[in-house]
Scaffold this motif. Structure first.
Motif, PDB file in Angstrom:
ATOM      1  N   ASP A 110      -4.715   5.255 -12.211  1.00 42.43           N
ATOM      2  CA  ASP A 110      -4.326   5.065 -10.817  1.00 42.43           C
ATOM      3  C   ASP A 110      -2.915   5.594 -10.639  1.00 42.43           C
ATOM      4  O   ASP A 110      -2.167   5.729 -11.618  1.00 42.43           O
ATOM      5  N   THR A 111      -2.542   5.874  -9.413  1.00 40.26           N
ATOM      6  CA  THR A 111      -1.172   6.295  -9.114  1.00 40.26           C
ATOM      7  C   THR A 111      -0.781   5.773  -7.743  1.00 40.26           C
ATOM      8  O   THR A 111      -1.620   5.701  -6.837  1.00 40.26           O
ATOM      9  N   VAL A 112       0.464   5.353  -7.620  1.00 38.02           N
ATOM     10  CA  VAL A 112       0.989   4.826  -6.367  1.00 38.02           C
ATOM     11  C   VAL A 112       2.401   5.359  -6.168  1.00 38.02           C
ATOM     12  O   VAL A 112       3.048   5.801  -7.113  1.00 38.02           O
ATOM     13  N   VAL A 113       2.873   5.292  -4.932  1.00 40.06           N
ATOM     14  CA  VAL A 113       4.272   5.618  -4.627  1.00 40.06           C
ATOM     15  C   VAL A 113       4.911   4.364  -4.060  1.00 40.06           C
ATOM     16  O   VAL A 113       4.368   3.725  -3.159  1.00 40.06           O
ATOM     17  N   VAL A 114       6.043   4.006  -4.631  1.00 40.36           N
ATOM     18  CA  VAL A 114       6.805   2.855  -4.167  1.00 40.36           C
ATOM     19  C   VAL A 114       8.171   3.356  -3.697  1.00 40.36           C
ATOM     20  O   VAL A 114       8.711   4.318  -4.249  1.00 40.36           O
ATOM     21  N   THR A 115       8.705   2.707  -2.673  1.00 42.11           N
ATOM     22  CA  THR A 115      10.021   3.068  -2.152  1.00 42.11           C
ATOM     23  C   THR A 115      11.034   2.001  -2.545  1.00 42.11           C
ATOM     24  O   THR A 115      10.793   0.808  -2.370  1.00 42.11           O
ATOM     25  N   VAL A 116      12.140   2.461  -3.089  1.00 40.55           N
ATOM     26  CA  VAL A 116      13.284   1.590  -3.354  1.00 40.55           C
ATOM     27  C   VAL A 116      14.287   1.973  -2.265  1.00 40.55           C
ATOM     28  O   VAL A 116      14.909   3.034  -2.326  1.00 40.55           O
ATOM     29  N   SER A 117      14.395   1.128  -1.267  1.00 41.51           N
ATOM     30  CA  SER A 117      15.138   1.473  -0.053  1.00 41.51           C
ATOM     31  C   SER A 117      16.598   1.065  -0.090  1.00 41.51           C
ATOM     32  O   SER A 117      16.958   0.015  -0.638  1.00 41.51           O
ATOM     33  N   ASP A 118      17.417   1.916   0.523  1.00 39.75           N
ATOM     34  CA  ASP A 118      18.817   1.609   0.837  1.00 39.75           C
ATOM     35  C   ASP A 118      19.615   1.046  -0.338  1.00 39.75           C
ATOM     36  O   ASP A 118      20.224  -0.029  -0.259  1.00 39.75           O
ATOM     37  N   VAL A 119      19.652   1.807  -1.409  1.00 43.91           N
ATOM     38  CA  VAL A 119      20.428   1.404  -2.585  1.00 43.91           C
ATOM     39  C   VAL A 119      21.876   1.850  -2.364  1.00 43.91           C
ATOM     40  O   VAL A 119      22.140   3.045  -2.195  1.00 43.91           O
ATOM     41  N   PRO A 120      22.822   0.917  -2.350  1.00 44.77           N
ATOM     42  CA  PRO A 120      24.220   1.291  -2.121  1.00 44.77           C
ATOM     43  C   PRO A 120      24.751   2.217  -3.220  1.00 44.77           C
ATOM     44  O   PRO A 120      24.279   2.200  -4.359  1.00 44.77           O
ATOM     45  N   THR A 148      15.666  -2.385  -6.873  1.00 46.40           N
ATOM     46  CA  THR A 148      14.370  -2.545  -7.530  1.00 46.40           C
ATOM     47  C   THR A 148      13.254  -2.695  -6.505  1.00 46.40           C
ATOM     48  O   THR A 148      13.485  -3.083  -5.349  1.00 46.40           O
ATOM     49  N   ALA A 149      12.057  -2.384  -6.971  1.00 41.32           N
ATOM     50  CA  ALA A 149      10.837  -2.579  -6.194  1.00 41.32           C
ATOM     51  C   ALA A 149       9.717  -2.784  -7.212  1.00 41.32           C
ATOM     52  O   ALA A 149       9.883  -2.499  -8.403  1.00 41.32           O
ATOM     53  N   THR A 150       8.596  -3.269  -6.749  1.00 37.72           N
ATOM     54  CA  THR A 150       7.447  -3.456  -7.629  1.00 37.72           C
ATOM     55  C   THR A 150       6.323  -2.535  -7.198  1.00 37.72           C
ATOM     56  O   THR A 150       5.908  -2.545  -6.040  1.00 37.72           O
ATOM     57  N   ALA A 151       5.847  -1.726  -8.145  1.00 38.83           N
ATOM     58  CA  ALA A 151       4.693  -0.862  -7.908  1.00 38.83           C
ATOM     59  C   ALA A 151       3.448  -1.652  -8.277  1.00 38.83           C
ATOM     60  O   ALA A 151       3.427  -2.364  -9.284  1.00 38.83           O
ATOM     61  N   ARG A 152       2.400  -1.539  -7.458  1.00 36.78           N
ATOM     62  CA  ARG A 152       1.158  -2.288  -7.667  1.00 36.78           C
ATOM     63  C   ARG A 152      -0.012  -1.328  -7.559  1.00 36.78           C
ATOM     64  O   ARG A 152      -0.104  -0.552  -6.603  1.00 36.78           O
ATOM     65  N   SER A 153      -0.905  -1.370  -8.528  1.00 37.63           N
ATOM     66  CA  SER A 153      -2.065  -0.475  -8.512  1.00 37.63           C
ATOM     67  C   SER A 153      -2.929  -0.736  -7.282  1.00 37.63           C
ATOM     68  O   SER A 153      -2.903  -1.816  -6.707  1.00 37.63           O
ATOM     69  N   ASN A 154      -3.686   0.278  -6.901  1.00 38.23           N
ATOM     70  CA  ASN A 154      -4.562   0.180  -5.738  1.00 38.23           C
ATOM     71  C   ASN A 154      -5.787  -0.692  -5.990  1.00 38.23           C
ATOM     72  O   ASN A 154      -6.416  -1.165  -5.048  1.00 38.23           O
ATOM     73  N   ARG A 155      -6.132  -0.865  -7.245  1.00 42.76           N
ATOM     74  CA  ARG A 155      -7.327  -1.634  -7.604  1.00 42.76           C
ATOM     75  C   ARG A 155      -7.106  -2.276  -8.971  1.00 42.76           C
ATOM     76  O   ARG A 155      -6.126  -1.992  -9.634  1.00 42.76           O
ATOM     77  N   LYS A 156      -8.040  -3.119  -9.377  1.00 45.57           N
ATOM     78  CA  LYS A 156      -7.963  -3.741 -10.698  1.00 45.57           C
ATOM     79  C   LYS A 156      -8.202  -2.669 -11.754  1.00 45.57           C
ATOM     80  O   LYS A 156      -9.098  -1.839 -11.620  1.00 45.57           O
ATOM     81  N   LEU A 157      -7.395  -2.689 -12.791  1.00 42.91           N
ATOM     82  CA  LEU A 157      -7.525  -1.749 -13.898  1.00 42.91           C
ATOM     83  C   LEU A 157      -7.839  -2.543 -15.155  1.00 42.91           C
ATOM     84  O   LEU A 157      -7.273  -3.607 -15.375  1.00 42.91           O
ATOM     85  N   SER A 158      -8.720  -2.008 -15.977  1.00 49.31           N
ATOM     86  CA  SER A 158      -9.097  -2.750 -17.181  1.00 49.31           C
ATOM     87  C   SER A 158      -8.454  -2.133 -18.415  1.00 49.31           C
ATOM     88  O   SER A 158      -8.006  -0.994 -18.400  1.00 49.31           O
TER      89      SER A 158
END
Length: 159
Positions: free
Chosen positions: A120-130, A136-146
């Motif tokens: 799986d692949t996802v894009v996460v945004t870590v916004s407005d870092v001074p 930090t941010a948490t990336a979460r898969s789109n579905r359950k992975l085994s």
């Protein structure tokens, strides 16, 4: 393609196992059961392939939306992948802003199995870092992975 090799191996294992098991059954011929098993595994493989293709396309679209982004892969670190209460794989993403102004980061996280196959692949945004700080941010898969899942940074853009 790695997913094809693992899908073909899975098909073979299921077909062989079912062939052995049907030796004790008078209900179906061995070839019929093996054929049905192979068809079922191929269908599952096709669904998984479609899910990965869809996730990859969505990740690409999200990264394409970033305007004036610069490569920031060296400024991004991933924690250890784990599974959340919903059964999805997660990983903490840390982005270090070495620029002299506030920046955001778009980070593509690739969830892979121990063989390096993309799950799986996802894009996460870590916004407005001074400037000079980390976010930090948490990336979460789109579905359950085994199985054992590890996370790797694909593309990372600072903007």
């Amino acid at each position: 393609m790695a997913w094809y090799r693992s899908g073909a191996a899975l098909t073979a294992v299921v077909a062989i196992t079912l062939t052995a098991l049907t030796g004790c059954s008078d209900d179906s011929s061995t070839s019929s059961v093996a054929s049905k098993a192979a068809s079922a595994v191929a269908s599952i493989g096709a669904q998984a392939t479609a899910a990965i293709a869809s996730a990859t396309a969505e990740a690409g679209r999200r990264l394409d939306e970033v305007k004036n982004g610069v490569d920031a892969k060296d400024a991004v670190k991933l924690g250890t992948a784990s599974t959340d209460s919903a059964g999805r794989s997660t990983v903490e993403v840390t982005a270090d802003n070495k620029a002299d102004s506030t920046k955001s980061f778009a980070v593509q996280v690739e969830f892979k199995d121990t063989g390096g196959n993309l799950l799986d692949t996802v894009v996460v945004t870590v916004s407005d870092v001074p400037a000079g700080q980390s976010g930090t941010a948490t990336a979460r898969s789109n579905r359950k992975l085994s199985g054992d899942v590890k996370a790797e940074t694909g593309t990372a853009l600072r903007y």
